[in-house]
Design a protein around this motif. Structure first.
Motif, PDB file in Angstrom:
ATOM      1  N   ALA A   1      11.543 -16.382-123.241  1.00 50.86           N
ATOM      2  CA  ALA A   1      11.794 -17.792-122.943  1.00 50.86           C
ATOM      3  C   ALA A   1      10.477 -18.550-122.785  1.00 50.86           C
TER       4      ALA A   1
ATOM      5  N   TYR B   1      12.711 -13.381-119.752  1.00 47.83           N
ATOM      6  CA  TYR B   1      11.847 -14.461-119.278  1.00 47.83           C
ATOM      7  C   TYR B   1      10.549 -14.552-120.073  1.00 47.83           C
TER       8      TYR B   1
ATOM      9  N   ALA C   1      15.785 -20.963-124.250  1.00 47.79           N
ATOM     10  CA  ALA C   1      15.274 -20.455-122.971  1.00 47.79           C
ATOM     11  C   ALA C   1      16.393 -20.404-121.924  1.00 47.79           C
TER      12      ALA C   1
ATOM     13  N   LEU D   1      18.437 -17.379-122.650  1.00 49.46           N
ATOM     14  CA  LEU D   1      17.701 -16.202-122.195  1.00 49.46           C
ATOM     15  C   LEU D   1      17.717 -16.097-120.667  1.00 49.46           C
ATOM     16  N   HIS D   2      17.703 -17.237-119.986  1.00 44.12           N
ATOM     17  CA  HIS D   2      17.817 -17.219-118.515  1.00 44.12           C
ATOM     18  C   HIS D   2      19.152 -16.615-118.090  1.00 44.12           C
TER      19      HIS D   2
END
Length: 155
Positions: free
Chosen positions: A31, A28, A65, A68-69
C-alpha cells in the motif's frame, strides 16, 4: 489429511490479539509503495496529462491501498466477554458460550470457529501459512474456549 495436534497450553491472560505477521507487513508495504509511487508518477507525468488525470491516478492508488488495508487489519481478539474476528470485509463478535471450538486442518489457510448455531466462521487473523505461530494461536484460543466457553462442572 488429519489436523496437526496442537500442544496443550494454559490459556493466555486476557485480552489477547492474534495477527498475521507476513500478510500484514506485505499488505501495508504494498500500500505504501502504491501510494508513494502514484504521487511521484503524478508529479512527473508529461504535459499531455492534465490535473484530473493525475488526481485520478492518486485516487486509484488510494483505493488499492484501502483494499490492502482490509487485508492488513485481519485479527482475532479475545477478551473476558468473548471473541472478535476481524476478517477482510466483516467483523464478527461472539460471546464465549457461542463458540464451541476451533480447528485448523493441514493445508487450510486459516482456522474455523465452530459456533453453537451449527455454523462456522473463518478466522483470517490466524494464518495457517505461519505454521508454528498459527498452531500456538489455535492452541491458546482452544484453551480459552475451554476455560470460558463451557459450563462449569457441578461436582
Amino acid at each position: 489429511m488429519p489436523a496437526v495436534p496442537e500442544p496443550d497450553l494454559p490459556p493466555p491472560s486476557l485480552p489477547v490479539i492474534w495477527r498475521p505477521r507476513r500478510a500484514r507487513v506485505m499488505a501495508y508495504a504494498a500500500a505504501t509503495v502504491m501510494v508513494a509511487g502514484s504521487v511521484v508518477l503524478a508529479v512527473v507525468l508529461p504535459p499531455p496529462f492534465k490535473l484530473p488525470d493525475k488526481i485520478g491516478l492518486v485516487l486509484f492508488a488510494c483505493l488499492v491501498a484501502f483494499i490492502l488495508h482490509l487485508l492488513g487489519r485481519l485479527r482475532v481478539e479475545a477478551d473476558e466477554r468473548g471473541v472478535t474476528v476481524v476478517n477482510a470485509i466483516r467483523v464478527h463478535r461472539y460471546e464465549w458460550p457461542e463458540v464451541l471450538g476451533v480447528t485448523l486442518p493441514d493445508g487450510e489457510p486459516w482456522p474455523k470457529l465452530d459456533l453453537a448455531d451449527g455454523s462456522s466462521v473463518g478466522a483470517m487473523g490466524i494464518q495457517g501459512t505461519e505454521k508454528d505461530r498459527s498452531h500456538k494461536a489455535v492452541a491458546e484460543l482452544r484453551a480459552l474456549i475451554h476455560k470460558y466457553g463451557e459450563a462449569p462442572d457441578r461436582s
